[in-house]
Design a protein around this motif. Structure first.
Motif, PDB file in Angstrom:
ATOM      1  N   ARG A  52       0.849  -1.198   0.000  1.00  0.00           N
ATOM      2  CA  ARG A  52       0.000   0.000   0.000  1.00  0.00           C
ATOM      3  C   ARG A  52       0.886   1.250   0.000  1.00  0.00           C
ATOM      4  NH1 ARG A  52      -2.865  -4.076   0.022  1.00  0.00           N
ATOM      5  NH2 ARG A  52      -4.757  -4.439   1.270  1.00  0.00           N
ATOM      6  N   GLN A  53       1.869   1.279  -0.875  1.00  0.00           N
ATOM      7  CA  GLN A  53       2.805   2.403  -0.904  1.00  0.00           C
ATOM      8  C   GLN A  53       2.120   3.717  -1.251  1.00  0.00           C
ATOM      9  OE1 GLN A  53       6.535   2.462  -0.423  1.00  0.00           O
ATOM     10  NE2 GLN A  53       5.615   0.872   0.833  1.00  0.00           N
ATOM     11  N   TRP A  54       1.014   3.656  -1.968  1.00  0.00           N
ATOM     12  CA  TRP A  54       0.330   4.877  -2.411  1.00  0.00           C
ATOM     13  C   TRP A  54      -0.984   5.112  -1.672  1.00  0.00           C
ATOM     14  CZ3 TRP A  54       2.184   8.327  -6.170  1.00  0.00           C
ATOM     15  CH2 TRP A  54       3.415   7.960  -6.735  1.00  0.00           C
ATOM     16  N   VAL A  55      -1.254   4.304  -0.643  1.00  0.00           N
ATOM     17  CA  VAL A  55      -2.510   4.425   0.104  1.00  0.00           C
ATOM     18  C   VAL A  55      -2.227   4.823   1.544  1.00  0.00           C
ATOM     19  CG1 VAL A  55      -4.646   3.278   0.800  1.00  0.00           C
ATOM     20  CG2 VAL A  55      -3.520   2.617  -1.340  1.00  0.00           C
ATOM     21  N   PHE A  56      -2.993   5.804   2.028  1.00  0.00           N
ATOM     22  CA  PHE A  56      -2.856   6.290   3.395  1.00  0.00           C
ATOM     23  C   PHE A  56      -4.248   6.324   4.040  1.00  0.00           C
ATOM     24  CE2 PHE A  56       0.318   8.069   0.598  1.00  0.00           C
ATOM     25  CZ  PHE A  56       1.504   7.776   1.254  1.00  0.00           C
ATOM     26  N   LYS A  57      -4.281   6.426   5.348  1.00  0.00           N
ATOM     27  CA  LYS A  57      -5.554   6.347   6.063  1.00  0.00           C
ATOM     28  C   LYS A  57      -5.657   7.442   7.106  1.00  0.00           C
ATOM     29  CE  LYS A  57      -8.069   3.419   9.289  1.00  0.00           C
ATOM     30  NZ  LYS A  57      -7.715   2.907  10.583  1.00  0.00           N
ATOM     31  N   ASP A  99      -9.134  16.618   7.284  1.00  0.00           N
ATOM     32  CA  ASP A  99      -7.707  16.347   7.486  1.00  0.00           C
ATOM     33  C   ASP A  99      -7.078  15.717   6.247  1.00  0.00           C
ATOM     34  OD1 ASP A  99      -7.422  17.420  10.023  1.00  0.00           O
ATOM     35  OD2 ASP A  99      -7.971  15.560  11.040  1.00  0.00           O
ATOM     36  N   ALA A 100      -7.850  14.945   5.498  1.00  0.00           N
ATOM     37  CA  ALA A 100      -7.328  14.383   4.248  1.00  0.00           C
ATOM     38  C   ALA A 100      -6.995  15.499   3.264  1.00  0.00           C
ATOM     39  CB  ALA A 100      -8.350  13.417   3.646  1.00  0.00           C
ATOM     40  N   VAL A 101      -7.878  16.490   3.178  1.00  0.00           N
ATOM     41  CA  VAL A 101      -7.610  17.643   2.310  1.00  0.00           C
ATOM     42  C   VAL A 101      -6.378  18.399   2.806  1.00  0.00           C
ATOM     43  CG1 VAL A 101      -8.483  19.882   1.507  1.00  0.00           C
ATOM     44  CG2 VAL A 101     -10.010  17.899   1.599  1.00  0.00           C
TER      45      VAL A 101
END
Length: 393
Positions: free
Chosen positions: A146-151, A328-330
């Motif tokens: 998941r190198q390009w995925v964050f949570k 927070d994602a933004v």
């Protein structure tokens, strides 16, 4: 908006000549604004539409605030929203369209964990930074896949530890667990069991009397609650989203259950519990932002959370717990754009992977070894009183 200045005809003519003579100049030289698109794949219909709509409102508000602030200089954010209807195939199509659009710098995905997992190959293959708002841990783990995925959002292990501490403090000894039969619900069931088994002291006296699943799409949980109550618990932990948690509370009240009700963070919905009197007295683990209107601002981070609460409430009439995760994602994308001289997916991913800031949800720390950023310190204990959530203390 900036005031428009009146100009003379001669000035307009001169300006036209200048423009016609420099039509080949770059947008940067002419002062044009660079538009950066954030794609959003959300559940705007289906069983978790309430959360999806809250995410949509939060994204729109936060992006408007970023653009109005001017922190990105000659760059501006634009939101492109697609509804996946909690359908993994539809979600995958949405993600594919975003990934194929070179103007989309990042993707924000909603609460459907299965949607994120199914889209991983596309996200990784097309190398597009993706921030998941789904609570399940498998959306961002294992990190090597998941190198390009964050949570952004609470983690099951942290929630389970906080709930175990509350059960221990309240001297509960027999705990029934009602959980959603999906990735996050099963993760929560296991995390709570591990937390209780691994706890020291009085928590070792807690026994799990029963564990009963409900389908995430169920609109009636009475049979599951009846089965759980037959195990004679003195406390029930509900590990579902808000709508099912409210149904479980109503069933418990109807059955004259006199024990304690404890909700996982996924159950956070509207601040006000109008029409849901059965929830009064329940305990929930969630972030402080849900009840920040009752907190005195002693730090810039707390002041920012109070302002966000006021802005969201003023815009939409009430507050929804999950909204701060979307905001927070933004902010993560915004921070990356501020630090990157060029807009590229690679630079955004690299900067997001080392994000450290005090978000609206709480402290957020992302590292190359951990792509799930919300820290355990963000969690607090809330209690339902007089038709709304309050700090337990």
């Amino acid at each position: 908006m900036r005031p428009i200045r009146s100009v003379t005809l001669s000035a307009l003519t001169a300006a036209a000549l200048v423009l016609s003579g420099s039509a080949c100049q770059s947008g940067e030289e002419t002062g044009s604004v660079e538009e950066i698109i954030i794609g959003a794949d959300l559940e705007l219909s289906g069983p978790t539409a309430a959360i999806g709509q809250a995410y949509r409102r939060a994204l729109e508000l936060k992006i408007s605030q970023v653009n109005d602030s001017g922190v990105l200089g000659d760059r501006t954010l634009k939101l492109d929203i697609k509804d996946n209807g909690t359908d993994t195939s539809r979600s995958l199509t949405n993600v594919g369209e975003f990934a194929n659009n070179p103007d989309v710098a990042a993707i924000i995905m909603g609460t459907c964990a299965e949607c994120v997992v199914k889209a991983v190959d596309t996200v990784e293959g097309r190398r597009i930074p993706t921030i998941a708002l789904a609570p399940a841990g498998n959306v961002a783990s294992p990190v090597n896949e998941r190198q390009w995925v964050f949570k952004v959002g609470p983690n099951a292990v942290d929630n389970a530890a906080a709930l175990t501490a509350e059960l221990t403090a309240d001297k509960r000894t027999r705990v029934g667990v009602l959980f959603a039969d999906d990735a996050y619900g099963r993760e929560g069931r296991d995390a709570l069991e591990d937390a209780i088994e691994g706890a020291a002291g009085a928590a070792q006296d807690i026994e799990i009397s029963g564990k009963v699943p409900v389908r995430p799409t169920d609109t009636d949980v009475s049979q599951a609650m009846e089965t759980l109550l037959e195990t004679e618990p003195d406390a029930i932990v509900v590990w579902t989203f808000a709508e099912q948690a409210a149904l479980a509370a109503a069933n418990a009240k109807q059955a004259k259950f006199r024990g304690g009700l404890y909700f996982d963070a996924a159950a956070a919905g509207d601040l006000f519990l109008s029409g849901q009197p059965a929830i009064n007295g329940a305990t929930m683990v969630f972030t402080q932002t849900m009840v920040i209107d009752g907190v005195i601002a002693t730090t810039p981070a707390t002041a920012a959370r109070k302002q966000w609460f006021r802005d969201y409430t003023a815009q939409y009439g009430s507050y929804y717990g999950f909204s701060s995760f979307a905001a927070d994602a933004v902010q993560m994308v915004t921070n990356a754009l501020q630090q990157s001289p060029t807009v590229s997916r690679d630079s955004i991913r690299s900067i997001v992977e080392t994000s450290q800031f005090d978000g609206l949800s709480g402290p957020i720390r992302i590292t190359p070894d951990n792509h799930s950023g919300l820290m355990p310190q963000a969690l607090t204990v809330l209690v339902a009183r007089s038709g709304r959530w309050h700090l337990a203390s």
